[in-house]
Scaffold this motif. Structure first.
Motif, PDB file in Angstrom:
ATOM      1  N   LEU A 289       0.847  -1.189   0.000  1.00  0.00           N
ATOM      2  CA  LEU A 289       0.000   0.000   0.000  1.00  0.00           C
ATOM      3  C   LEU A 289       0.886   1.245   0.000  1.00  0.00           C
ATOM      4  N   ALA A 290       0.949   1.941  -1.136  1.00  0.00           N
ATOM      5  CA  ALA A 290       1.879   3.044  -1.344  1.00  0.00           C
ATOM      6  C   ALA A 290       1.417   4.318  -0.629  1.00  0.00           C
ATOM      7  N   PRO A 291       2.367   5.223  -0.297  1.00  0.00           N
ATOM      8  CA  PRO A 291       2.021   6.459   0.429  1.00  0.00           C
ATOM      9  C   PRO A 291       0.992   7.317  -0.289  1.00  0.00           C
ATOM     10  N   GLU A 292       0.981   7.296  -1.636  1.00  0.00           N
ATOM     11  CA  GLU A 292       0.048   8.151  -2.358  1.00  0.00           C
ATOM     12  C   GLU A 292      -1.413   7.748  -2.145  1.00  0.00           C
ATOM     13  N   TYR A 293      -1.639   6.611  -1.502  1.00  0.00           N
ATOM     14  CA  TYR A 293      -3.021   6.195  -1.230  1.00  0.00           C
ATOM     15  C   TYR A 293      -3.472   6.591   0.170  1.00  0.00           C
ATOM     16  N   ASP A 294      -2.649   7.393   0.889  1.00  0.00           N
ATOM     17  CA  ASP A 294      -3.086   7.912   2.182  1.00  0.00           C
ATOM     18  C   ASP A 294      -4.384   8.703   2.011  1.00  0.00           C
ATOM     19  N   HIS A 295      -5.298   8.496   2.955  1.00  0.00           N
ATOM     20  CA  HIS A 295      -6.570   9.223   2.983  1.00  0.00           C
ATOM     21  C   HIS A 295      -7.386   9.006   1.709  1.00  0.00           C
ATOM     22  N   THR A 296      -7.339   7.784   1.222  1.00  0.00           N
ATOM     23  CA  THR A 296      -8.195   7.411   0.085  1.00  0.00           C
ATOM     24  C   THR A 296      -9.000   6.177   0.461  1.00  0.00           C
ATOM     25  N   ARG A 297     -10.016   5.907  -0.347  1.00  0.00           N
ATOM     26  CA  ARG A 297     -10.854   4.728  -0.118  1.00  0.00           C
ATOM     27  C   ARG A 297     -10.383   3.592  -1.028  1.00  0.00           C
ATOM     28  N   ILE A 298     -10.270   2.416  -0.439  1.00  0.00           N
ATOM     29  CA  ILE A 298      -9.821   1.239  -1.180  1.00  0.00           C
ATOM     30  C   ILE A 298     -10.774   0.088  -0.892  1.00  0.00           C
ATOM     31  N   ASP A 299     -10.600  -1.004  -1.619  1.00  0.00           N
ATOM     32  CA  ASP A 299     -11.302  -2.251  -1.341  1.00  0.00           C
ATOM     33  C   ASP A 299     -10.274  -3.307  -0.972  1.00  0.00           C
ATOM     34  N   VAL A 300     -10.481  -3.969   0.139  1.00  0.00           N
ATOM     35  CA  VAL A 300      -9.579  -5.018   0.616  1.00  0.00           C
ATOM     36  C   VAL A 300     -10.151  -6.378   0.222  1.00  0.00           C
ATOM     37  N   LEU A 301      -9.327  -7.195  -0.415  1.00  0.00           N
ATOM     38  CA  LEU A 301      -9.758  -8.530  -0.829  1.00  0.00           C
ATOM     39  C   LEU A 301      -9.603  -9.514   0.323  1.00  0.00           C
ATOM     40  N   VAL A 302     -10.679 -10.222   0.639  1.00  0.00           N
ATOM     41  CA  VAL A 302     -10.607 -11.300   1.634  1.00  0.00           C
ATOM     42  C   VAL A 302     -11.227 -12.560   1.042  1.00  0.00           C
ATOM     43  N   ARG A 303     -10.621 -13.676   1.346  1.00  0.00           N
ATOM     44  CA  ARG A 303     -11.149 -14.995   0.994  1.00  0.00           C
ATOM     45  C   ARG A 303     -11.950 -15.538   2.181  1.00  0.00           C
ATOM     46  N   PRO A 304     -12.795 -16.548   1.960  1.00  0.00           N
ATOM     47  CA  PRO A 304     -13.617 -17.077   3.057  1.00  0.00           C
ATOM     48  C   PRO A 304     -12.826 -17.551   4.271  1.00  0.00           C
ATOM     49  N   ASP A 305     -11.590 -18.042   4.052  1.00  0.00           N
ATOM     50  CA  ASP A 305     -10.806 -18.500   5.196  1.00  0.00           C
ATOM     51  C   ASP A 305     -10.071 -17.359   5.894  1.00  0.00           C
ATOM     52  N   ASP A 306     -10.193 -16.137   5.352  1.00  0.00           N
ATOM     53  CA  ASP A 306      -9.610 -14.960   6.000  1.00  0.00           C
ATOM     54  C   ASP A 306     -10.568 -14.331   7.007  1.00  0.00           C
ATOM     55  N   VAL A 307     -11.818 -14.789   7.012  1.00  0.00           N
ATOM     56  CA  VAL A 307     -12.878 -14.122   7.758  1.00  0.00           C
ATOM     57  C   VAL A 307     -13.624 -15.139   8.608  1.00  0.00           C
ATOM     58  N   SER A 308     -14.046 -14.725   9.788  1.00  0.00           N
ATOM     59  CA  SER A 308     -14.848 -15.611  10.641  1.00  0.00           C
ATOM     60  C   SER A 308     -16.125 -14.896  11.072  1.00  0.00           C
ATOM     61  N   ALA A 309     -17.155 -15.688  11.306  1.00  0.00           N
ATOM     62  CA  ALA A 309     -18.434 -15.160  11.794  1.00  0.00           C
ATOM     63  C   ALA A 309     -18.795 -15.900  13.082  1.00  0.00           C
ATOM     64  N   ARG A 310     -19.374 -15.178  14.021  1.00  0.00           N
ATOM     65  CA  ARG A 310     -19.809 -15.797  15.283  1.00  0.00           C
ATOM     66  C   ARG A 310     -21.053 -15.090  15.782  1.00  0.00           C
ATOM     67  N   ALA A 311     -21.734 -15.778  16.674  1.00  0.00           N
ATOM     68  CA  ALA A 311     -22.941 -15.195  17.251  1.00  0.00           C
ATOM     69  C   ALA A 311     -22.594 -13.943  18.056  1.00  0.00           C
ATOM     70  N   CYS A 312     -23.494 -12.970  18.066  1.00  0.00           N
ATOM     71  CA  CYS A 312     -23.284 -11.727  18.812  1.00  0.00           C
ATOM     72  C   CYS A 312     -23.386 -11.981  20.318  1.00  0.00           C
ATOM     73  N   GLY A 313     -22.489 -11.378  21.067  1.00  0.00           N
ATOM     74  CA  GLY A 313     -22.628 -11.358  22.511  1.00  0.00           C
ATOM     75  C   GLY A 313     -23.727 -10.397  22.920  1.00  0.00           C
ATOM     76  N   ALA A 314     -24.070 -10.428  24.188  1.00  0.00           N
ATOM     77  CA  ALA A 314     -25.201  -9.631  24.678  1.00  0.00           C
ATOM     78  C   ALA A 314     -25.002  -8.134  24.452  1.00  0.00           C
ATOM     79  N   ASP A 315     -23.764  -7.654  24.565  1.00  0.00           N
ATOM     80  CA  ASP A 315     -23.515  -6.216  24.468  1.00  0.00           C
ATOM     81  C   ASP A 315     -22.793  -5.842  23.178  1.00  0.00           C
ATOM     82  N   GLU A 316     -22.787  -6.733  22.198  1.00  0.00           N
ATOM     83  CA  GLU A 316     -22.053  -6.467  20.964  1.00  0.00           C
ATOM     84  C   GLU A 316     -22.983  -5.975  19.862  1.00  0.00           C
ATOM     85  N   GLU A 317     -22.426  -5.084  19.057  1.00  0.00           N
ATOM     86  CA  GLU A 317     -23.136  -4.632  17.872  1.00  0.00           C
ATOM     87  C   GLU A 317     -22.877  -5.625  16.741  1.00  0.00           C
TER      88      GLU A 317
END
Length: 387
Positions: A289-317
């Motif tokens: 990620l080069a310096p010229e992209y500071d303060h810009t919007r990008i899209d980050v690529l994630v694969r299914p094994d890069d991400v996890s899902a779990r049930a929400c705790g009582a006080d979690e958004e």
């Protein structure tokens, strides 16, 4: 700049792949190839080199031009422009060399064995300039190489699909071609045998020391059998590289999506981190990620094994809601719609306790660098990327 940002090149940039290792061991060169059928241009200014002893796979969806490329280098088609060179010799254009004189072997997807000939006779079919003793010796060598020493007298209908494929491979290797071409070599095999055979075929090719080019639309096959992968789309060469590099650091959104499941998470580059809908990601984890992209919007690529899902705790958004679940045997693939409307896919073992539907917390858990793309490169007509 990250490999992921090379899509910022002009779209009319030549469709080329560089060879940093020099030209001394290059067996095949495709230089600016173009091919049309009627008004449809199938190959656009394609350039590629293949080094001695490597296995390179042309990978892409149906109609992308990969089979046409194979036919051009085999001499079964003539290019409209550009050149095909084998060992430095031009074999196309005004210097066109017919297929039988190119020193190229082909393994077809339907194997094309002669049913009335034994395995030994099929393998010996192309050895027209060999003496009887030389032919017997060469056939014996190849039967040993493909692990069929006791099947020489068997006819094709007496052999399994995997054995037939090994005979077809041995027949193509018999005349010691400079290059071996494999056209969807595993497509006629069942799933379990396909996995076994691609491992065996790779071992055979490496033991024989042959240079090989394979064509397939199967991503897993290409990644597992190849030294390098050349991803094609709509007649263009999108990316060429080591399988792991092409998968982890795709140079276009097409490559990212074609090589397995891909989700693109919006992010904002801020100092030493990237702020995303799934939390902050350290800047150092975003590949190049080069310096010229500071303060810009990008899209980050994630694969299914890069991400996890779990049930929400009582006080979690919650991050979002599970909208779909697909059973894949040992794993489940979940699709989560985030609060922002984006969708992300997560992979979990079948025995993990993840809600089938409803609110969940989603977190990025990748232990490697993540690829990224400038936000302005989002396809305008793809609703997956939101507004």
């Amino acid at each position: 700049m990250s490999n992921s940002t090379t899509t910022t090149q002009p779209t009319d940039a030549p469709n080329r792949q560089s060879d940093d290792d020099g030209e001394s061991d290059v067996v095949l060169e495709l230089d600016g190839l173009q091919k049309s059928y009627g008004t449809e241009e199938v190959i656009h200014d394609l350039s590629l080199s293949v080094r001695e002893g490597e296995i390179l796979t042309l990978l892409g969806p149906s109609g992308c031009g990969k089979t046409t490329t194979l036919r051009l280098l085999a001499g079964l088609e003539r290019p409209d422009a550009g050149a095909v060179r084998l060992n430095g010799r031009t074999v196309s254009g005004d210097d066109f060399v017919p297929p039988e004189e190119r020193g190229v072997g082909v393994v077809f997807q339907e194997f094309a064995l002669f049913p009335h000939l034994t395995a030994r006779e099929n393998i010996a079919f192309g050895l027209v300039d060999y003496s009887e003793a030389e032919t017997d010796r060469r056939v014996d060598e190849l039967l040993d190489l493909v692990d069929l020493p006791g099947q020489g007298d068997s006819y094709p209908d007496e052999l399994s699909g995997g054995q037939q494929q090994r005979v077809a491979l041995a027949r193509s290797l018999a005349p010691e071609p400079d290059i071996l071409l494999l056209d969807e070599p595993f497509s006629n095999l069942d799933v379990d045998l396909r996995v076994q055979m691609r491992e065996e075929v790779r071992d055979i090719l490496k033991e024989a020391g042959v240079t090989a080019i394979s064509v397939t639309h199967d991503q897993e096959e290409a990644l597992s059998i190849s030294d390098r992968v050349a991803v094609m789309n709509d007649g263009n060469l999108e990316q060429v590289g080591d399988p792991e590099v092409v998968f982890q650091h795709p140079e276009s959104r097409f490559v990212a999506g074609f090589l397995g499941y891909a989700s693109f998470i919006p992010g904002y580059v801020s100092g030493n981190s990237v702020e995303t809908d799934l939390g902050r990601v350290p800047r150092e984890q975003i590949h190049g990620l080069a310096p010229e992209y500071d303060h810009t919007r990008i899209d980050v690529l994630v694969r299914p094994d890069d991400v996890s899902a779990r049930a929400c705790g009582a006080d979690e958004e919650p991050s979002g809601r599970v909208t779909a679940r697909r059973y894949l045997g040992p794993t489940f693939l979940y699709e989560v719609e985030l609060e922002t409307g984006e969708r992300v896919q997560c992979m979990h073992n079948h025995d993990e306790n993840v809600p089938d539907d409803g609110p969940v917390v989603v977190e990025i858990e990748a232990g490697h660098e993540l690829a990224w793309f400038p936000r302005e490169q989002r396809p305008e007509d793809d609703s997956r990327y939101g507004d």
